[in-house]
Design an enzyme around this catalytic site. Structure first.
Site, PDB file in Angstrom:
ATOM      1  N   ASN A  16      44.381  28.228  42.111  1.00  0.00           N
ATOM      2  CA  ASN A  16      43.643  26.637  43.234  1.00  0.00           C
ATOM      3  C   ASN A  16      43.973  27.305  44.485  1.00  0.00           C
ATOM      4  O   ASN A  16      44.768  27.162  45.629  1.00  0.00           O
ATOM      5  CB  ASN A  16      45.352  25.288  42.832  1.00  0.00           C
ATOM      6  CG  ASN A  16      44.679  24.460  43.028  1.00  0.00           C
ATOM      7  OD1 ASN A  16      43.546  24.446  44.379  1.00  0.00           O
ATOM      8  ND2 ASN A  16      45.410  23.591  43.308  1.00  0.00           N
ATOM      9  N   ARG A  97      40.885  25.567  39.238  1.00  0.00           N
ATOM     10  CA  ARG A  97      40.488  24.757  40.023  1.00  0.00           C
ATOM     11  C   ARG A  97      39.440  24.851  40.702  1.00  0.00           C
ATOM     12  O   ARG A  97      39.477  24.938  41.764  1.00  0.00           O
ATOM     13  CB  ARG A  97      41.330  24.194  40.273  1.00  0.00           C
ATOM     14  CG  ARG A  97      42.148  22.607  40.478  1.00  0.00           C
ATOM     15  CD  ARG A  97      42.891  21.832  41.575  1.00  0.00           C
ATOM     16  NE  ARG A  97      42.094  20.894  41.243  1.00  0.00           N
ATOM     17  CZ  ARG A  97      43.134  20.377  43.136  1.00  0.00           C
ATOM     18  NH1 ARG A  97      43.909  21.025  44.279  1.00  0.00           N
ATOM     19  NH2 ARG A  97      42.806  18.662  43.004  1.00  0.00           N
ATOM     20  N   HIS A 186      42.253  14.414  40.683  1.00  0.00           N
ATOM     21  CA  HIS A 186      42.660  14.450  39.890  1.00  0.00           C
ATOM     22  C   HIS A 186      42.683  14.545  38.855  1.00  0.00           C
ATOM     23  O   HIS A 186      44.241  13.398  37.538  1.00  0.00           O
ATOM     24  CB  HIS A 186      43.631  13.787  40.261  1.00  0.00           C
ATOM     25  CG  HIS A 186      44.530  13.445  41.972  1.00  0.00           C
ATOM     26  ND1 HIS A 186      44.900  12.547  42.288  1.00  0.00           N
ATOM     27  CD2 HIS A 186      44.789  14.772  42.198  1.00  0.00           C
ATOM     28  CE1 HIS A 186      45.306  12.894  43.874  1.00  0.00           C
ATOM     29  NE2 HIS A 186      44.918  14.019  43.458  1.00  0.00           N
ATOM     30  N   ARG A 247      45.538  10.237  53.780  1.00  0.00           N
ATOM     31  CA  ARG A 247      43.956   9.659  54.298  1.00  0.00           C
ATOM     32  C   ARG A 247      43.918   7.856  54.184  1.00  0.00           C
ATOM     33  O   ARG A 247      44.127   7.051  53.108  1.00  0.00           O
ATOM     34  CB  ARG A 247      43.288   9.575  52.409  1.00  0.00           C
ATOM     35  CG  ARG A 247      43.099  11.589  52.561  1.00  0.00           C
ATOM     36  CD  ARG A 247      41.987  12.015  51.104  1.00  0.00           C
ATOM     37  NE  ARG A 247      42.252  12.966  50.413  1.00  0.00           N
ATOM     38  CZ  ARG A 247      42.465  13.679  49.503  1.00  0.00           C
ATOM     39  NH1 ARG A 247      43.281  13.101  48.929  1.00  0.00           N
ATOM     40  NH2 ARG A 247      42.418  15.059  50.095  1.00  0.00           N
ATOM     41  N   GLU A 390      49.785  20.127  35.652  1.00  0.00           N
ATOM     42  CA  GLU A 390      48.045  21.066  36.358  1.00  0.00           C
ATOM     43  C   GLU A 390      48.167  22.210  36.064  1.00  0.00           C
ATOM     44  O   GLU A 390      46.840  22.313  34.830  1.00  0.00           O
ATOM     45  CB  GLU A 390      47.426  20.416  37.495  1.00  0.00           C
ATOM     46  CG  GLU A 390      47.566  18.938  37.798  1.00  0.00           C
ATOM     47  CD  GLU A 390      47.688  18.695  39.330  1.00  0.00           C
ATOM     48  OE1 GLU A 390      48.277  18.445  40.161  1.00  0.00           O
ATOM     49  OE2 GLU A 390      46.309  18.292  39.893  1.00  0.00           O
TER      50      GLU A 390
END
Ligand code: ADP
Length: 405
Positions: A16, A97, A186, A247, A390
């Site tokens: 990742n 990813r 996600h 965010r 993940e």
């Protein structure tokens, strides 16, 4: 092929690559054994660091890593020091990813020169994410040319959102020209957690309606009807939806015009403001949820407001998804905040008895790495905590591509 005592053949190296970081894990997709796990940070800065764990030994080193290639070369050196030669460890795949799959990709895909070009072509859709992902792909492929590389997209799970949910009410010609739609992110986590939740409930995946809350530093929610997502809170970019660590989540697009015209901010300034300097951090100065909650407990007003705004948005979407799904079997919390923040789950689903949601305070207070129920036995909707994974999901999907291909 040499049998390695630490990494057994059949494992997947999961990569990742972020803009200045590189997370990696070696995991067996079948046995779920994790052989190695690491994180290189501050790549390209003056001092970089690597935290590397392999075969039960953990090392933390500070060094200079000018780019991702240097980071990956160093990681391979660390593996060699552990007695693991990655080129001969019997890895079945490297699973990368990739954040944005655009309109082109809706499933995990073997990397070919064409696929690589296509990811580069859609990079403008995710300028902060896809370019470092590509650098990671190139660097690992150069060092491990004989191991098949697979890309797993964050957007893939949401590729087939119903048109009314994926379409912005933006001028249709402009949207078409620039591939502007709601993509969702996600996806790997929402896919893994929703399947795990159905398994845990002992129900067929395609018969369960669920709302999944992935609450980490980034946060998103999805509404899944019988295994098919019908809505999600993130949109064209990961900025839309819930309030996050740094965010904004949903805001009036008119604010952008105001900041440009009145405050004289550039598009890059506004991008940074919305992505890195807003959310919980922008409201109270802290984006780590543990600190926010400690400050709430101490009666800190800014933290209380930040927590209130966070919960308000979260409940807004819970309400929306209850209506969209019509019938909901399970609400599932996951990721750092979702798995650990007892108060977020309690306050987020408070006073919803009329909607069939009743949290059991004792069950909610339990800390465990296992999936668990936190609602009462007579709650019509079962509320669960299901830890996400993940890396395992990327490993499984990558191995499946290689098997099938
Ligand atoms: P990401 O992968 O998006 O960086 P994570 O899923 O690791 O994020 O979640 C990080 C968030 O989880 C941080 O805000 C952190 O404070 C929060 N978190 C971790 N442990 C706890 C805890 N025990 N209580 C509350 N929040 C926690």
């Amino acid at each position: 092929m040499t049998d390695s005592p630490i990494v057994r053949p059949g494992a997947v190296l999961v990569i990742n690559a972020g803009s200045s970081s590189l997370k990696y894990q070696i995991v067996d997709p079948l046995t779920e054994d994790v052989y190695a796990d690491g994180l290189a940070e501050r790549i390209g800065e003056k001092t970089s660091s690597i935290k590397h764990e392999c075969g039960g030994r953990e090392q933390k080193i500070e060094l200079s890593l000018p780019d991702h290639r240097a980071a990956i070369a160093k990681v391979m050196e660390l593996f060699a020091g552990d007695g693991v030669n990655l080129t001969q460890a019997g890895l079945v795949a490297v699973g990368h990813r990739v954040v944005h799959g655009g309109r082109s990709f809706h499933e995990p895909t073997l990397v070919t020169p064409f696929v690589r070009e296509e990811i580069a072509r859609i990079a403008p859709l995710a300028p902060l994410h896809n370019p470092p992902n590509l650098v990671g792909i190139d660097a690992v492929t150069e060092l491990l040319p004989d191991v098949p590389a697979v890309v797993v997209f964050d957007t893939a799970f949401f590729h087939d959102l119903p048109a009314e949910s994926s379409t912005y009410a933006l001028n249709a010609d402009v949207a078409k020209e620039y591939a502007i739609r709601r993509y969702g992110f996600h996806g790997t986590s929402h896919a893994y957690v929703s399947r795990r939740a159905a398994e845990f409930l002992n129900r067929p995946y395609d018969e369960v309606n669920q709302i999944v809350l992935h609450l980490g530093n980034g946060a998103s929610m999805s509404a899944i009807r019988g295994g098919r997502p019908i809505d999600t809170t993130m949109g064209m970019t990961p900025l839309e939806g819930l309030v996050m660590g740094t965010r904004t989540g949903d805001i009036d697009p008119g604010i952008t015009f105001q900041l440009a015209r009145v405050a004289g901010m550039s598009i890059d300034d506004i991008d940074r403001l919305y992505n890195k300097e807003s959310g919980l951090k922008g409201l109270c100065g802290d984006n780590d949820f543990r600190s926010v909650l400690e400050r709430v407990d101490a009666g800190d007003e800014a933290a209380e407001l930040a927590f209130g705004v966070y919960l308000h948005r979260l409940r807004h979407y819970i309400g929306a998804y209850l209506i969209e799904l019509g019938h909901v079997d399970a609400i599932v919390f996951t990721a750092g905040v979702g798995e650990n923040a007892v108060a977020v789950r309690a306050e987020g689903l408070k006073d919803l008895e009329n909607f069939g949601i009743v949290i059991d305070a004792d069950r909610n207070a339990v800390r465990s790495p296992e999936p668990r129920v936190i609602s009462t036995d007579d709650s019509a909707i079962t509320v669960l905590v299901v830890p996400t994974n993940e890396e395992l999901e990327i490993a499984r999907q990558s191995a499946a591509v290689v098997d099938g291909g």
